[in-house]
Design a protein around this motif. Structure first.
Motif, PDB file in Angstrom:
ATOM      1  N   GLU A 115      47.322  29.790 -13.978  1.00  0.00           N
ATOM      2  CA  GLU A 115      45.990  30.078 -14.730  1.00  0.00           C
ATOM      3  C   GLU A 115      45.959  31.522 -15.420  1.00  0.00           C
ATOM      4  N   HIS A 140      48.184  23.267 -13.224  1.00  0.00           N
ATOM      5  CA  HIS A 140      47.304  24.279 -13.132  1.00  0.00           C
ATOM      6  C   HIS A 140      47.076  24.764 -14.568  1.00  0.00           C
ATOM      7  N   HIS A 200      43.380  24.608 -16.527  1.00  0.00           N
ATOM      8  CA  HIS A 200      42.639  25.651 -16.932  1.00  0.00           C
ATOM      9  C   HIS A 200      42.242  25.659 -18.361  1.00  0.00           C
TER      10      HIS A 200
END
Length: 401
Positions: free
Chosen positions: A67, A101, A105
């Motif tokens: 992130e 990830h 995000h």
């Protein structure tokens, strides 16, 4: 030991087929890791993560690493005046966890950017590519080989996390001030044919000889290392990663406008080739244990070496890449907001055990003796003067000395 018999036989055959019945360590490492059928990364042997793995990466500690990287890529897009498409090219994507990830995000926080994004994965391992495709099936990700990307076609960012350390390296030693290369050969009392017919696997030993290419001496000169100095002890040995220069040449050629972000463990050349680091940096990872013997568990273990960031910086300049900045992962992630995430843990309504587990994971990302000490090198190409003047958020902390 747990070596792959078919791979050992293939390596032994390569040795006996060579004119001097030896191969460079780079050739050995390339076969051990990347043999098309039997290599560690090209078979089902590769295991990443905490459960049953040989090693783990920052992405295995939770979504925070991905992130925060995603925030840096989003800022890059803004600096480049929001081009469409903006290509994120991840080289060596492991199990696809980091990509997941990052993309999740954007899905949650920047849906407009997600529509402008082209996510490309460059992956040599068929087994890992299959796992990535299963994990990322809800996102429009494209897979390809680095060589298949057209020249000057990418606007965006090429990035890698723990890729360069697994590229095959040449090993050398110094004997009375002379540069010698370390080769690999077979050890057997019998004839070659008897080695292959023997129920036991061939064993491999090292021999030294004249360098296989003048590029080895040229490399050391290029990074400012005078190996003939008396400060280097007799028997000193280390590695030279010519493959990293070839890789960076291709990346620079494919990038038209944007950035190259490299995260890995390594040193500047002056530290890498410190006379006191007399046995080099080669390490093998097997079931979360590390050692320095690449001639056991062949095809079942990872083989890595630290990377020479001075070489990447200087070679990048030769290839048209400008150095944007170099820092440590801990400083990079703190600048992107990791400290705020650690502080916010105390206010989260979660079971204590879960909060402590997450805090421990975040602190591991900052540990200067581990992941936090990794180097982060950012290079750029084709930026306009005003774009180059805008600082990247991840580089706003001071560089380490």
């Amino acid at each position: 030991m747990d070596s792959n018999p078919a791979l050992c036989a293939a390596i032994a055959h390569q040795i006996t087929a060579s004119p001097q019945q030896r191969i460079t360590f780079a050739e050995f490492m390339d076969m051990a890791l990347y043999h098309p059928e039997q290599g560690y990364y090209c078979s089902d042997a590769v295991k990443i993560g905490f459960q049953g793995g040989d090693f783990f990466t920052s992405a295995n500690l939770g979504a925070d690493f991905g992130e925060l990287l995603a925030e840096q890529f989003f800022q890059m897009w803004k600096i480049l005046e929001q081009p469409v498409p903006f290509s994120l090219v991840e080289m060596g994507a492991g199990q696809g966890v980091l990509a997941l990830h990052i993309l999740k995000h954007y899905q949650l926080h920047y849906p407009d950017f997600l529509t402008a994004l082209e996510y490309v994965i460059v992956e040599k391992s068929p087994a890992l590519r299959q796992e990535q495709q299963q994990r990322l099936q809800e996102f429009p990700v494209r897979w390809c080989n680095l060589e298949d990307i057209p020249s000057n076609s990418i606007t965006g960012c090429f990035f890698s996390n723990e890729l360069v350390d697994a590229l095959p390296v040449h090993q050398f030693s110094l004997e009375t001030g002379e540069l010698r290369e370390i080769y690999v050969t077979t050890q057997a009392d019998k004839g070659d044919e008897e080695v292959f017919s023997s129920p036991t696997m061939p064993s491999f030993v090292e021999v030294t000889g004249e360098p296989s290419t003048p590029q080895l001496a040229e490399y050391l000169d290029f990074v400012g290392i005078n190996y003939a100095q008396s400060i280097y002890p007799d028997g000193y040995r280390s590695e030279i990663n010519l493959a990293a220069l070839d890789w960076l040449s291709i990346v620079a050629d494919r990038l038209q406008r944007g950035y190259v972000l490299t995260i890995d463990y390594g040193y500047p050349a002056s530290r890498y080739y410190n006379p006191r680091r007399s046995q080099g940096t080669l390490q093998c990872y097997y079931h979360h244990r590390f050692h320095d013997n690449p001639y056991i568990n062949i095809g079942r273990q990872d083989i890595t070496s630290h990377i020479d960031f001075t070489a990447l910086e200087r070679w990048g300049e030769r290839c048209g890449l400008d150095k944007v900045g170099f820092t440590q992962q801990a400083l990079f992630l703190m600048a992107l907001g990791l400290g705020d995430r650690i502080a916010a843990i105390s206010y989260q309504n979660e079971p204590l055990s879960k909060l402590l587990q997450r805090r421990d994971a975040l602190h591991q990302l900052l540990d200067s003796t581990g992941l936090g000490g990794f180097g982060v090198l950012v290079q750029s190409k084709g930026l306009q003067e005003i774009e180059a003047s805008r600082p990247l958020k991840g580089l706003t902390f001071s560089e380490p000395t």
